[in-house]
Design an enzyme around this catalytic site. Sequence first.
Site, short mmCIF file in Angstrom:
data_model
loop_
_atom_site.label_atom_id
_atom_site.label_comp_id
_atom_site.label_asym_id
_atom_site.label_seq_id
_atom_site.Cartn_x
_atom_site.Cartn_y
_atom_site.Cartn_z
N GLU A 159 -15.23 -5.35 -4.73
CA GLU A 159 -16.18 -4.26 -4.53
C GLU A 159 -17.02 -4.08 -5.79
OE1 GLU A 159 -14.56 -0.08 -4.85
OE2 GLU A 159 -12.77 -1.10 -4.12
N CYS A 202 -11.01 -1.46 -1.71
CA CYS A 202 -9.85 -2.16 -2.29
C CYS A 202 -9.06 -2.97 -1.27
CB CYS A 202 -8.92 -1.14 -2.95
SG CYS A 202 -9.70 -0.15 -4.22
N TYR A 227 -15.78 4.30 -13.68
CA TYR A 227 -16.08 5.66 -13.24
C TYR A 227 -16.92 6.43 -14.26
CZ TYR A 227 -12.54 4.72 -9.75
OH TYR A 227 -11.82 4.15 -8.72
N THR A 266 -8.45 5.95 -14.64
CA THR A 266 -8.09 5.02 -13.57
C THR A 266 -9.06 3.84 -13.50
OG1 THR A 266 -9.32 6.25 -11.87
CG2 THR A 266 -7.02 6.86 -12.22
N SER A 283 -8.65 11.56 -1.47
CA SER A 283 -8.37 10.14 -1.32
C SER A 283 -6.88 9.87 -1.37
CB SER A 283 -9.10 9.34 -2.40
OG SER A 283 -8.98 7.95 -2.17
N HIS A 342 -0.77 -0.81 -2.90
CA HIS A 342 -2.02 -0.79 -3.66
C HIS A 342 -1.87 0.27 -4.75
CE1 HIS A 342 -6.12 -0.30 -4.84
NE2 HIS A 342 -6.24 0.87 -4.25
N LYS A 394 3.75 8.34 -4.90
CA LYS A 394 3.49 9.41 -3.95
C LYS A 394 3.63 8.91 -2.51
CE LYS A 394 0.49 12.25 -6.88
NZ LYS A 394 -0.85 12.85 -7.05
N ASN A 447 -6.72 -0.15 -12.93
CA ASN A 447 -7.10 -0.34 -11.53
C ASN A 447 -7.81 -1.68 -11.33
OD1 ASN A 447 -7.78 0.01 -8.86
ND2 ASN A 447 -8.85 1.93 -9.16
N SER A 475 -10.55 2.55 0.39
CA SER A 475 -11.22 3.79 0.75
C SER A 475 -12.36 3.51 1.71
CB SER A 475 -11.75 4.48 -0.50
OG SER A 475 -10.69 4.94 -1.31
#
Length: 385
Positions: free
Chosen positions: A79, A111, A143, A152, A201, A233, A242, A275, A307
């Site tokens: 990407e 991703c 970013y 990240t 996200s 990922h 998480k 990342n 995403s």
Amino acid sequence: MQVGIDKMAFATTDEYVDLRELARTRGDEPDKYTIGIGQDQQAVVPPTQDIVTLGARAAAKLLTAEDKRHLSTIIVATESGIDNSKASAIYIKHLLGLDDFVRAVELKEACYSGTAGVQFAKGLVTMNPQSTVLVIAADIARYGLATPGEVTQGAGAVAMLISTNPRVLSLEDTSVSYTKDVMDFWRPLYATEAHVDGKYSTNVYIEFFLQCWQRYQQITGHQLADFAALTFHLPFTKMGKKALEGLLQADQSAVAETLRSQLTASQIYSRKVGNLYTGSLYLGLMSLLQNGTVNAGDRIGLFSYGSGAEGEFYTGIVQPQFKKYLNDVADDLGARQRVSVGQYEQEFNAQLGLNQADIAFDLSNDHETFVLAGQKNHQRIYRRQ
């Protein structure tokens, strides 16, 4: 007929910034980055490196002359594309000296597209068992300086050779894809940095994982006890934790604790690189295979997410002597040079980006095999040194 990943190799830049130092510079507590996000170091990208050079570097680590003779296709998933028309795969094909009768394409879906590349490659090899397909997941996550997403960021490429009789991971047939139109992360054509709603996200990521897992269970009847590990990922390592905890909840069984331990092993390299977008899942897989408790015959689950949004859960069986067909990632990471926050910021701002002017980068101190030398007449200039 078994089809899967025959070899894997990872490449990143030779520079990194320590995130504890970055946290202090930004006025944050280091624990916010190292514990809250789960990152320790981050790759720093010199202006002479991009997805083409990183992708070529990763592929060069695994391709032999014999591999090149059987190669039918090169797929680059990214990407971080460098052209709206021409595939980065063509530049990489040229740098690697591949035969002109090799197909070269680029894939995009945030991703997730590295997994799309693996699945497409599996189909191509199934149709022509004598051939192999090179899949490269290469990205540079940006970013912006002093933004919420700065911690990240990251950069690197994972190259995978897909073939029959694979020596790393044999891919099983059942996979589950899940796709919805979601605006959790995007990058307009005019932007070099992404737009992201981080909390939203994360919630979408977890939802997609649970949806894919539940559907996979319905189709196959497999339970958690059938898996040696689940890989994820990892845009940042806390994200995988998480997702896994969203599935395990309060489960403290031996199976659950094993999955937690294996997840930690899969996070080791990502904590030091950051990342990778399309390559994050596969760097996690390499980290698991080199740092976890994995044996031939073990089943591993892989959750891919992009995403926008798309998720996929699929599985593979570990093959005998798999460790022989991975490059030594820990050794490569240990050889990198730490740079200051100031140097990191300088190199971040020196990227070619959307600049249309002619530019020639100073290569006098650049010892990489593959380099971006600059741009002339709107054409990027790549060299093999």
